[in-house]
Design a protein around this motif. Sequence first.
Motif, PDB file in Angstrom:
ATOM      1  N   PRO A   1      -8.494 -43.669  67.373  1.00 14.24           N
ATOM      2  CA  PRO A   1      -9.397 -44.592  68.053  1.00 14.24           C
ATOM      3  C   PRO A   1     -10.205 -43.907  69.155  1.00 14.24           C
ATOM      4  CG  PRO A   1      -7.226 -45.595  67.851  1.00 14.24           C
ATOM      5  CD  PRO A   1      -7.106 -44.180  67.402  1.00 14.24           C
ATOM      6  N   LEU A   2      -9.591 -42.949  69.823  1.00 11.10           N
ATOM      7  CA  LEU A   2     -10.297 -42.218  70.874  1.00 11.10           C
ATOM      8  C   LEU A   2     -11.433 -41.391  70.273  1.00 11.10           C
ATOM      9  CD1 LEU A   2     -10.524 -41.364  73.833  1.00 11.10           C
ATOM     10  CD2 LEU A   2      -8.864 -39.557  73.351  1.00 11.10           C
ATOM     11  N   ILE A   3     -11.144 -40.739  69.174  1.00 11.34           N
ATOM     12  CA  ILE A   3     -12.174 -39.924  68.499  1.00 11.34           C
ATOM     13  C   ILE A   3     -13.300 -40.820  67.991  1.00 11.34           C
ATOM     14  CG2 ILE A   3     -12.620 -38.465  66.492  1.00 11.34           C
ATOM     15  CD1 ILE A   3      -9.791 -37.315  66.872  1.00 11.34           C
ATOM     16  N   LEU A   4     -12.935 -41.946  67.369  1.00 15.65           N
ATOM     17  CA  LEU A   4     -13.954 -42.853  66.840  1.00 15.65           C
ATOM     18  C   LEU A   4     -14.802 -43.448  67.961  1.00 15.65           C
ATOM     19  CD1 LEU A   4     -12.012 -44.700  63.997  1.00 15.65           C
ATOM     20  CD2 LEU A   4     -13.751 -42.921  63.776  1.00 15.65           C
ATOM     21  N   SER A   5     -14.186 -43.801  69.071  1.00 15.98           N
ATOM     22  CA  SER A   5     -14.968 -44.378  70.169  1.00 15.98           C
ATOM     23  C   SER A   5     -15.887 -43.320  70.781  1.00 15.98           C
ATOM     24  CB  SER A   5     -14.050 -44.986  71.220  1.00 15.98           C
ATOM     25  OG  SER A   5     -13.248 -43.987  71.819  1.00 15.98           O
ATOM     26  N   THR A   6     -15.434 -42.076  70.838  1.00 14.26           N
ATOM     27  CA  THR A   6     -16.274 -40.992  71.360  1.00 14.26           C
ATOM     28  C   THR A   6     -17.461 -40.756  70.436  1.00 14.26           C
ATOM     29  OG1 THR A   6     -14.342 -39.959  72.375  1.00 14.26           O
ATOM     30  CG2 THR A   6     -16.292 -38.581  72.099  1.00 14.26           C
ATOM     31  N   VAL A   7     -17.219 -40.733  69.143  1.00 18.33           N
ATOM     32  CA  VAL A   7     -18.298 -40.543  68.159  1.00 18.33           C
ATOM     33  C   VAL A   7     -19.283 -41.707  68.238  1.00 18.33           C
ATOM     34  CG1 VAL A   7     -18.824 -40.468  65.694  1.00 18.33           C
ATOM     35  CG2 VAL A   7     -16.951 -39.096  66.610  1.00 18.33           C
ATOM     36  N   ALA A   8     -18.774 -42.925  68.362  1.00 13.63           N
ATOM     37  CA  ALA A   8     -19.651 -44.096  68.445  1.00 13.63           C
ATOM     38  C   ALA A   8     -20.485 -44.056  69.718  1.00 13.63           C
ATOM     39  CB  ALA A   8     -18.821 -45.374  68.385  1.00 13.63           C
ATOM     40  N   ALA A   9     -19.881 -43.671  70.821  1.00  8.19           N
ATOM     41  CA  ALA A   9     -20.621 -43.591  72.080  1.00  8.19           C
ATOM     42  C   ALA A   9     -21.697 -42.507  72.001  1.00  8.19           C
ATOM     43  CB  ALA A   9     -19.661 -43.301  73.236  1.00  8.19           C
ATOM     44  N   THR A  10     -21.347 -41.370  71.415  1.00  8.44           N
ATOM     45  CA  THR A  10     -22.313 -40.282  71.270  1.00  8.44           C
ATOM     46  C   THR A  10     -23.472 -40.721  70.376  1.00  8.44           C
ATOM     47  OG1 THR A  10     -20.534 -38.674  71.520  1.00  8.44           O
ATOM     48  CG2 THR A  10     -22.594 -37.872  70.583  1.00  8.44           C
ATOM     49  N   ALA A  11     -23.156 -41.390  69.272  1.00  7.22           N
ATOM     50  CA  ALA A  11     -24.202 -41.871  68.374  1.00  7.22           C
ATOM     51  C   ALA A  11     -25.091 -42.883  69.082  1.00  7.22           C
ATOM     52  CB  ALA A  11     -23.579 -42.493  67.133  1.00  7.22           C
ATOM     53  N   GLY A  12     -24.503 -43.730  69.905  1.00  9.57           N
ATOM     54  CA  GLY A  12     -25.292 -44.706  70.656  1.00  9.57           C
ATOM     55  C   GLY A  12     -26.234 -44.037  71.644  1.00  9.57           C
ATOM     56  N   VAL A  13     -25.750 -43.007  72.304  1.00  7.97           N
ATOM     57  CA  VAL A  13     -26.596 -42.286  73.263  1.00  7.97           C
ATOM     58  C   VAL A  13     -27.768 -41.625  72.547  1.00  7.97           C
ATOM     59  CG1 VAL A  13     -26.647 -40.297  74.825  1.00  7.97           C
ATOM     60  CG2 VAL A  13     -24.788 -41.950  74.969  1.00  7.97           C
ATOM     61  N   PHE A  14     -27.489 -40.971  71.427  1.00 10.67           N
ATOM     62  CA  PHE A  14     -28.566 -40.322  70.676  1.00 10.67           C
ATOM     63  C   PHE A  14     -29.560 -41.345  70.124  1.00 10.67           C
ATOM     64  CE2 PHE A  14     -25.643 -36.619  70.238  1.00 10.67           C
ATOM     65  CZ  PHE A  14     -26.466 -35.696  70.868  1.00 10.67           C
TER      66      PHE A  14
END
Length: 93
Positions: A4-17
């Motif tokens: 879940p930590l990895i997925l939330s980090t990936v989702a946050a990064t994708a949102g920023v981009f």
Amino acid sequence: MKTPLILSTVAATAGVFYFAVQSAPTAQDPSIAENAAQELAALQTQFDTERATLTEQTAALNAQIAEIEGAGQGQQDALDDAIAQRDQLTADL
């Protein structure tokens, strides 16, 4: 636990981009394209003007160099003549 930590980090990064891409100005914006074209035209004009000025200055300097070299050659010829006369007088003595 880590997933879940990895997925939330990936989702946050994708949102920023995604936000960065959406908020960035695009080439389709006519005012930006027009401004860039005007700036490019002004820079091209400035470049052409400076190039013409430098070409004229180079030609003037080349003319001065040729004149100086010509004067120097005349002085060298006079020096060679004086040396030849001295050598002749020395031989006559």
